[in-house]
Enzyme design. Structure first.
Site, PDB file in Angstrom:
ATOM      1  N   GLY A 197      28.581  26.597  46.794  1.00  0.00           N
ATOM      2  CA  GLY A 197      29.281  26.492  48.075  1.00  0.00           C
ATOM      3  C   GLY A 197      29.194  27.716  48.947  1.00  0.00           C
ATOM      4  O   GLY A 197      29.917  27.817  49.939  1.00  0.00           O
ATOM      5  N   GLY A 220      35.259  32.890  45.535  1.00  0.00           N
ATOM      6  CA  GLY A 220      34.243  32.500  44.576  1.00  0.00           C
ATOM      7  C   GLY A 220      34.561  33.053  43.199  1.00  0.00           C
ATOM      8  O   GLY A 220      35.557  33.761  42.994  1.00  0.00           O
ATOM      9  N   GLY A 261      33.780  35.395  39.866  1.00  0.00           N
ATOM     10  CA  GLY A 261      33.102  36.633  39.503  1.00  0.00           C
ATOM     11  C   GLY A 261      34.047  37.810  39.526  1.00  0.00           C
ATOM     12  O   GLY A 261      35.188  37.735  40.000  1.00  0.00           O
ATOM     13  N   GLY A 262      33.556  38.935  38.997  1.00  0.00           N
ATOM     14  CA  GLY A 262      34.369  40.131  38.891  1.00  0.00           C
ATOM     15  C   GLY A 262      34.816  40.659  40.241  1.00  0.00           C
ATOM     16  O   GLY A 262      35.965  41.093  40.397  1.00  0.00           O
ATOM     17  N   ILE A 263      33.925  40.649  41.238  1.00  0.00           N
ATOM     18  CA  ILE A 263      34.293  41.208  42.539  1.00  0.00           C
ATOM     19  C   ILE A 263      35.309  40.326  43.256  1.00  0.00           C
ATOM     20  O   ILE A 263      36.345  40.835  43.728  1.00  0.00           O
ATOM     21  CB  ILE A 263      33.044  41.449  43.400  1.00  0.00           C
ATOM     22  CG1 ILE A 263      32.140  42.486  42.719  1.00  0.00           C
ATOM     23  CG2 ILE A 263      33.445  41.952  44.787  1.00  0.00           C
ATOM     24  CD1 ILE A 263      30.800  42.686  43.392  1.00  0.00           C
ATOM     25  N   GLU A 288      36.780  26.091  46.915  1.00  0.00           N
ATOM     26  CA  GLU A 288      36.122  25.106  46.054  1.00  0.00           C
ATOM     27  C   GLU A 288      36.617  25.233  44.630  1.00  0.00           C
ATOM     28  O   GLU A 288      36.882  24.251  43.957  1.00  0.00           O
ATOM     29  CB  GLU A 288      34.598  25.241  46.113  1.00  0.00           C
ATOM     30  CG  GLU A 288      34.056  26.571  45.645  1.00  0.00           C
ATOM     31  CD  GLU A 288      32.545  26.647  45.781  1.00  0.00           C
ATOM     32  OE1 GLU A 288      31.989  25.950  46.634  1.00  0.00           O
ATOM     33  OE2 GLU A 288      31.939  27.434  45.027  1.00  0.00           O
ATOM     34  N   LYS A 334      20.885  47.308  36.794  1.00  0.00           N
ATOM     35  CA  LYS A 334      20.199  47.943  35.660  1.00  0.00           C
ATOM     36  C   LYS A 334      20.514  49.435  35.571  1.00  0.00           C
ATOM     37  O   LYS A 334      19.629  50.287  35.612  1.00  0.00           O
ATOM     38  CB  LYS A 334      18.687  47.700  35.739  1.00  0.00           C
ATOM     39  CG  LYS A 334      18.309  46.237  35.537  1.00  0.00           C
ATOM     40  CD  LYS A 334      16.813  46.053  35.402  1.00  0.00           C
ATOM     41  CE  LYS A 334      16.468  44.598  35.107  1.00  0.00           C
ATOM     42  NZ  LYS A 334      15.018  44.375  34.977  1.00  0.00           N
TER      43      LYS A 334
END
Length: 431
Positions: free
Chosen positions: A336, A215, A217-219, A238, A361
């Site tokens: 997905g 997917g 994103g940073g991770i 995907e 936060k």
């Protein structure tokens, strides 16, 4: 009539091409950089001339004029998945959204459960046989083309001609316009120590020969960066991005061990740098396909050792993942995630990873919670959840009792919150 003659007959300015749109139409646009900027800019400029027109897509990447609360009676965005561009409209109520698994959007279009009157899409230059490649995002767009009254292409020489089920013939095109603007490039997300720690846990659990779904994103990208030493990885995903291209360049991805479509990387949209887009150009190792094919859990799950990596924002003691809203306030969409969690669960030797930092936060809020915030949209259900990973470890929840799940999740929560989480679990009779 030759294909070149057909091309010239259908070639016009973007301002003229949007004339195919009628009041009340839904215009379907591909995911992200598949969106055609010249056509959407022309539609924005003329939006007050229309009534009740909708523009539907996943993940818009440019802020067009129709993202305007004052002109929604003319042209209104309807999201399949919110981005930073469309999120404010969803949260304030002047854009609407359709909730669906990414894999099911083509079927919803085919069944006419969601409308597609007109399709606007980016496209590669036409080949000698009269075909264009919708290489950047065939996703649900190919299904929309089959249903639409009119198809308008923005032909750009920077769009690669990719292989796969992503081609449209000039005879299927109503109008086309040309542009030479550079494609929008999206850099890799920022990776910090938390993302790096999570990425290491996941990377250590991915064996040589695994097939990957990554997917955005940073991770997920932190995982990718720690896989360059692996061998014979495959790709069935995907989104194809620069991270996957990096693994190919490092020799870690060969697709040789894939038992479903061996030798081929599969994706349904591209999001990254210009180098990535050119990597797709006539590359025999990459195929771009509609999302009903790439994300079908049954088909993707035929890959042995499918390892799916996706992120969430919040998870409760039962393993329910709130990945697309903050309470009842929409943030993104289902996408997905559910598709590939289920695919990995079906896969022989597969693993589905849901990754998240333990806090939000500035360490003031735990992302592992007794119950999801009221109104939260559940993306991955308690019945589908498998591995959950934070910077403090890994919890495998599939097949576990409610008490075992609770204990495992508290063990990977931030230490500052474990005490209050245990107290809540006792009140809930889970510990």
């Amino acid at each position: 009539m030759s294909v070149q003659t057909l091309y010239q007959q259908k070639r016009m300015s973007a301002a003229d091409a949007i004339g195919v749109v009628m009041n009340g139409d839904t215009v379907v646009v591909p995911t992200a950089v598949g969106e055609p900027p010249a056509l959407l800019t022309a539609l924005s400029d003329a939006r007050r001339e229309f009534r009740n027109v909708s523009v539907s897509q996943i993940l818009p990447v440019r802020k067009y004029g129709y993202f305007d609360p004052d002109t929604t009676a003319h042209v209104r965005h309807v999201a399949y998945f919110f981005s930073g561009i469309s999120r404010a409209g969803g949260q304030e109520g002047w854009t609407d959204f359709i909730s669906a698994n990414f894999s099911e959007l083509p079927d919803l279009l085919n069944r006419k459960l969601i409308p597609a009157d007109v399709v606007f899409s980016m496209a590669s230059p036409m080949d000698e046989h009269g075909f264009f490649s919708l290489s950047l995002a065939p996703d649900y767009t190919m299904a929309a083309i089959a249903q639409a009254r009119a198809v308008v292409l923005e032909v750009n020489p920077n769009v690669p001609f990719a292989n796969g089920n992503c081609h449209i013939h000039v005879s299927q095109v109503t109008a086309l316009t040309e542009s030479e603007d550079a494609l929008l490039e999206v850099g890799l997300p920022k990776i910090g120590p938390v993302q790096e720690a999570i990425g290491k846990y996941v990377a250590d659990m991915i064996p040589d020969g695994a097939t990957l779904q990554i997917g955005y994103g940073g991770i997920p990208d932190a995982v990718v960066m720690q896989l360059t030493h692996k061998h014979d990885l495959g790709v069935h995903t995907e989104m194809i991005g620069d991270g996957i291209m990096t693994l190919v360049e490092a020799g870690a991805v060969t697709n040789r061990k894939k038992n479903y479509l061996p030798g081929k990387m599969l994706a349904t949209f591209a999001l990254g740098s210009n180098k990535l887009y050119q990597f797709l150009h006539r590359n025999p190792a990459v195929e771009m396909h509609p999302v009903g094919f790439t994300n079908d859990p049954y088909l993707a799950g035929q890959n042995d050792n499918l390892h799916a990596i996706n992120a969430t924002m919040q998870i409760d003691f039962m393993g329910q993942c709130g990945s697309e809203s903050l309470g009842f306030t929409p943030y993104s969409g289902t996408g997905g995630q559910t598709d590939f969690v289920r695919a990995a669960n079906r896969s022989n030797g597969g693993k589905a990873f849901i990754v998240l930092p333990s806090t939000a936060k500035h360490d003031t809020i735990s992302r592992i919670v007794p119950v999801l915030s009221p109104g939260t949209h559940v993306s991955t259900s308690k019945n589908d959840i498998n591995y959950v990973v934070t910077e403090f470890g890994v919890a495998q929840l599939r097949g576990k009792t409610a008490q075992q799940r609770c204990e495992a999740l508290i063990a990977i929560a931030h230490p500052d919150f474990r005490g209050e989480l245990r107290d809540a679990a006792k009140r809930m009779k889970l510990l």
